[in-house]
Design a protein around this motif. Structure first.
Motif, PDB file in Angstrom:
ATOM      1  N   THR A 122     125.392  34.418  18.634  1.00  0.00           N
ATOM      2  CA  THR A 122     126.323  33.315  19.170  1.00  0.00           C
ATOM      3  C   THR A 122     127.503  34.200  19.880  1.00  0.00           C
ATOM      4  O   THR A 122     127.662  35.263  19.589  1.00  0.00           O
ATOM      5  CB  THR A 122     126.957  32.320  18.027  1.00  0.00           C
ATOM      6  N   ASP A 123     128.130  33.426  20.754  1.00  0.00           N
ATOM      7  CA  ASP A 123     129.454  33.886  21.394  1.00  0.00           C
ATOM      8  C   ASP A 123     130.244  32.857  21.560  1.00  0.00           C
ATOM      9  O   ASP A 123     130.477  32.013  22.405  1.00  0.00           O
ATOM     10  CB  ASP A 123     128.987  34.506  22.703  1.00  0.00           C
ATOM     11  N   TYR A 124     130.963  32.542  20.490  1.00  0.00           N
ATOM     12  CA  TYR A 124     131.842  31.276  20.329  1.00  0.00           C
ATOM     13  C   TYR A 124     132.951  31.341  21.089  1.00  0.00           C
ATOM     14  O   TYR A 124     133.248  30.108  21.829  1.00  0.00           O
ATOM     15  CB  TYR A 124     132.485  31.084  18.844  1.00  0.00           C
ATOM     16  N   ASP A 125     133.426  32.143  21.224  1.00  0.00           N
ATOM     17  CA  ASP A 125     134.660  32.453  22.254  1.00  0.00           C
ATOM     18  C   ASP A 125     134.126  32.862  23.903  1.00  0.00           C
ATOM     19  O   ASP A 125     135.283  32.852  24.779  1.00  0.00           O
ATOM     20  CB  ASP A 125     135.693  33.496  21.921  1.00  0.00           C
ATOM     21  N   GLY A 126     132.971  32.927  24.047  1.00  0.00           N
ATOM     22  CA  GLY A 126     132.339  33.282  25.301  1.00  0.00           C
ATOM     23  C   GLY A 126     132.893  34.415  26.025  1.00  0.00           C
ATOM     24  O   GLY A 126     133.128  34.559  27.380  1.00  0.00           O
ATOM     25  N   ASP A 127     133.448  35.339  25.320  1.00  0.00           N
ATOM     26  CA  ASP A 127     133.877  36.630  25.992  1.00  0.00           C
ATOM     27  C   ASP A 127     132.968  37.759  26.115  1.00  0.00           C
ATOM     28  O   ASP A 127     133.445  38.970  26.535  1.00  0.00           O
ATOM     29  CB  ASP A 127     135.101  37.058  24.921  1.00  0.00           C
ATOM     30  N   GLY A 128     131.801  37.335  26.101  1.00  0.00           N
ATOM     31  CA  GLY A 128     130.737  38.629  26.224  1.00  0.00           C
ATOM     32  C   GLY A 128     130.431  39.446  24.834  1.00  0.00           C
ATOM     33  O   GLY A 128     129.325  40.206  25.065  1.00  0.00           O
ATOM     34  N   ILE A 129     131.261  39.203  23.958  1.00  0.00           N
ATOM     35  CA  ILE A 129     131.188  40.273  22.865  1.00  0.00           C
ATOM     36  C   ILE A 129     130.381  39.247  21.839  1.00  0.00           C
ATOM     37  O   ILE A 129     130.980  37.992  21.223  1.00  0.00           O
ATOM     38  CB  ILE A 129     132.391  40.574  22.164  1.00  0.00           C
ATOM     39  N   PRO A 130     129.166  39.545  21.334  1.00  0.00           N
ATOM     40  CA  PRO A 130     128.399  38.501  20.332  1.00  0.00           C
ATOM     41  C   PRO A 130     129.028  38.524  18.971  1.00  0.00           C
ATOM     42  O   PRO A 130     129.827  39.456  18.674  1.00  0.00           O
ATOM     43  CB  PRO A 130     127.099  39.241  20.091  1.00  0.00           C
ATOM     44  N   SER A 131     129.312  37.184  18.436  1.00  0.00           N
ATOM     45  CA  SER A 131     130.192  36.690  17.450  1.00  0.00           C
ATOM     46  C   SER A 131     130.014  37.684  16.186  1.00  0.00           C
ATOM     47  O   SER A 131     130.900  38.416  15.703  1.00  0.00           O
ATOM     48  CB  SER A 131     130.026  35.680  16.921  1.00  0.00           C
ATOM     49  N   HIS A 132     128.677  38.247  15.962  1.00  0.00           N
ATOM     50  CA  HIS A 132     128.640  39.009  14.822  1.00  0.00           C
ATOM     51  C   HIS A 132     129.166  40.314  14.869  1.00  0.00           C
ATOM     52  O   HIS A 132     129.367  41.071  13.919  1.00  0.00           O
ATOM     53  CB  HIS A 132     127.045  38.952  14.527  1.00  0.00           C
ATOM     54  N   LEU A 133     129.532  40.859  16.221  1.00  0.00           N
ATOM     55  CA  LEU A 133     129.966  42.005  16.249  1.00  0.00           C
ATOM     56  C   LEU A 133     131.463  42.086  16.497  1.00  0.00           C
ATOM     57  O   LEU A 133     132.297  43.087  16.286  1.00  0.00           O
ATOM     58  CB  LEU A 133     129.628  42.652  17.783  1.00  0.00           C
ATOM     59  N   GLU A 134     131.990  40.758  16.180  1.00  0.00           N
ATOM     60  CA  GLU A 134     133.636  40.491  16.186  1.00  0.00           C
ATOM     61  C   GLU A 134     134.066  40.446  14.846  1.00  0.00           C
ATOM     62  O   GLU A 134     134.951  40.214  14.554  1.00  0.00           O
ATOM     63  CB  GLU A 134     133.796  39.268  17.047  1.00  0.00           C
ATOM     64  N   HIS A 135     133.024  40.613  13.843  1.00  0.00           N
ATOM     65  CA  HIS A 135     133.223  40.381  12.544  1.00  0.00           C
ATOM     66  C   HIS A 135     132.605  41.716  11.680  1.00  0.00           C
ATOM     67  O   HIS A 135     131.687  41.718  11.228  1.00  0.00           O
ATOM     68  CB  HIS A 135     132.740  39.346  11.719  1.00  0.00           C
ATOM     69  N   ASN A 151     138.892  37.232  16.100  1.00  0.00           N
ATOM     70  CA  ASN A 151     138.470  38.039  17.129  1.00  0.00           C
ATOM     71  C   ASN A 151     137.200  36.934  17.649  1.00  0.00           C
ATOM     72  O   ASN A 151     136.689  36.824  18.701  1.00  0.00           O
ATOM     73  CB  ASN A 151     137.957  39.231  16.743  1.00  0.00           C
ATOM     74  N   TYR A 152     136.380  36.517  16.738  1.00  0.00           N
ATOM     75  CA  TYR A 152     135.486  35.691  17.249  1.00  0.00           C
ATOM     76  C   TYR A 152     135.394  34.513  17.760  1.00  0.00           C
ATOM     77  O   TYR A 152     134.611  33.901  18.343  1.00  0.00           O
ATOM     78  CB  TYR A 152     134.068  35.629  16.165  1.00  0.00           C
ATOM     79  N   ILE A 153     136.761  34.044  17.780  1.00  0.00           N
ATOM     80  CA  ILE A 153     137.239  32.806  18.196  1.00  0.00           C
ATOM     81  C   ILE A 153     138.578  32.966  19.249  1.00  0.00           C
ATOM     82  O   ILE A 153     139.327  32.186  19.453  1.00  0.00           O
ATOM     83  CB  ILE A 153     137.518  31.492  17.313  1.00  0.00           C
TER      84      ILE A 153
HETATM   85 CA   LIG Z   1     132.664  36.651  21.292  1.00  0.00          CA
END
Ligand SMILES: [Ca+2]
Ligand SMILES: [Ca+2]
Ligand SMILES: [Ca+2]
Ligand SMILES: [Ca+2]
Length: 363
Positions: free
Chosen positions: A239-252, A272-274
């Motif tokens: 998923t990429d909840y904030d649409g920044d190109g970094i997958p959510s799981h890599l932002e945690h 970070n993921y949002i």
């Molecule tokens: Ca993201």
């Protein structure tokens, strides 16, 4: 039916519903029950269930967990009783405290919610051989949700019917159970056109109502009852909840979705993921990284996931990270990556999108 339908509403202990009595037409508030009290009651019910029920363990080859015959296995729960000739079956409770690596096993995962440490019970038949799953991923699975009396309130019995769903939208006990399994390693197409998934995680989670729907369940079941989910965990996707190109799981990085503070680089209270500007330097994260896609190895199209993966392994730049491999309609594959430039700070390499001193826009 999709689990997203049953998002957990945010209820406080002060939430009340109103009902009218016939005689006086009065409004009488009915308080939501105490969570601790419901927990204690549910905990007892679940343990009693484990002592009095078994599952179809004779249908699974535990000596060779990856035997293809196991791939079609789904759990069947039943009562131990003389009446139905099952008095010699092994109760589920016997799988508690198994030595590491022994299956079947009944594990307890402590999940803190609403200031209560819940015992989430996870019956593992097979752990799975594929990918790990993050609580921030989307996942596809075959599942059945039921209550201790056998009432089925939700199910997905054919993976072809369902898209992966965001785990952020399902009840906590379900999500925390799923992430203890791994996905399938692939699938086999059968002669009749049906699909068999291979080597996926198989099991069940048993949760107190507080990790499920609590006072606000689907209409087919009562309030405050424990929930069980039988699971065949098939696949995960980003998923990429904030649409920044970094997958959510890599932002945690720590995988802990309950403590946002740890992964809020700019401390603006958006984890970070949002957060689409993770370091708060005014340059969007998407502009501090470079998203790339490859349709071929420079000459030939990728004809399998393995080819795309091999290409990445052999050719990725040091600051390039793997995102996903996407299947195309024509049978070819696209490799998605992202280049994340980083800068050394006191001997440690920090991605520029997490460093507010670097504001270089790439696009
Ligand atoms: Ca993201
Ligand atoms: Ca932030
Ligand atoms: Ca972000
Ligand atoms: Ca930024």
């Amino acid at each position: 039916m999709n689990l997203r339908k049953f998002l957990i509403p945010t209820l406080s202990l002060f939430f009340v519903v109103f009902s009218c009595t016939d005689e006086e037409d009065d409004i009488v508030p009915i308080a939501t029950r105490e969570r601790q009290e419901v927990y204690d009651e549910n905990e007892e019910d679940i343990l009693t269930y484990f002592e009095t029920h078994f599952f179809n363990y004779e249908d699974f080859d535990f000596a060779d967990a990856n035997n293809p015959a196991n791939n079609e296995f789904t759990i069947v729960l039943d009562t131990i009783s003389i009446g139905n000739g099952t008095s010699d079956k092994t109760p589920i409770i016997n799988y508690l405290n198994q030595a590491e690596g022994v299956f079947p096993r009944l594990d307890i995962k402590i999940v803190n919610q609403d200031d209560i440490d819940y015992n989430l019970y996870i019956l593992k038949i097979r752990a799975g051989e594929g990918d790990n799953i993050s609580p921030l991923d989307a996942a596809a699975m075959i599942y059945t949700g039921l209550t201790p009396d056998g009432t089925i309130f939700d199910s997905q019995v054919n993976i072809g019917l369902g898209q992966p769903f965001d785990l952020s939208g399902v009840v906590a006990g379900f999500r925390e159970g799923i992430v203890e399994f791994k996905t399938s390693t692939g699938f086999t197409e059968n002669a009749d056109g049906s699909i068999t998934y291979n080597n996926h995680g198989i099991g069940a989670v048993f949760m107190q109502s507080g990790l499920g729907y609590f006072a606000d369940p689907p209409s087919s079941i009562d309030q405050y009852v424990p929930l069980f989910f039988k699971l065949n965990v098939i696949s995960r996707s980003n998923t990429d909840y904030d649409g920044d190109g970094i997958p959510s799981h890599l932002e945690h990085p720590d995988g802990d979705t309950t403590d946002d503070d740890e992964d809020d680089t700019d401390e603006d209270s958006f984890a970070n993921y949002i957060d689409n500007d993770d370091d708060g330097d005014g340059v969007l994260t998407a502009d501090e990284i470079e998203q790339k896609e490859y349709e071929d190895d420079g000459t030939n199209q990728f004809m399998s996931k393995a080819e795309a993966q091999a290409y990445f392994t052999a050719n990725a730049a040091t600051d390039e990270i793997f995102i996903s491999i996407e299947a195309e309609q024509d049978g070819t594959y696209i490799l998605h990556t992202v280049v994340v430039p980083a800068t050394m700070v006191n001997g440690v390499s920090i991605p520029n999108y997490l460093n507010s001193d670097i504001t270089t826009e790439l696009e």
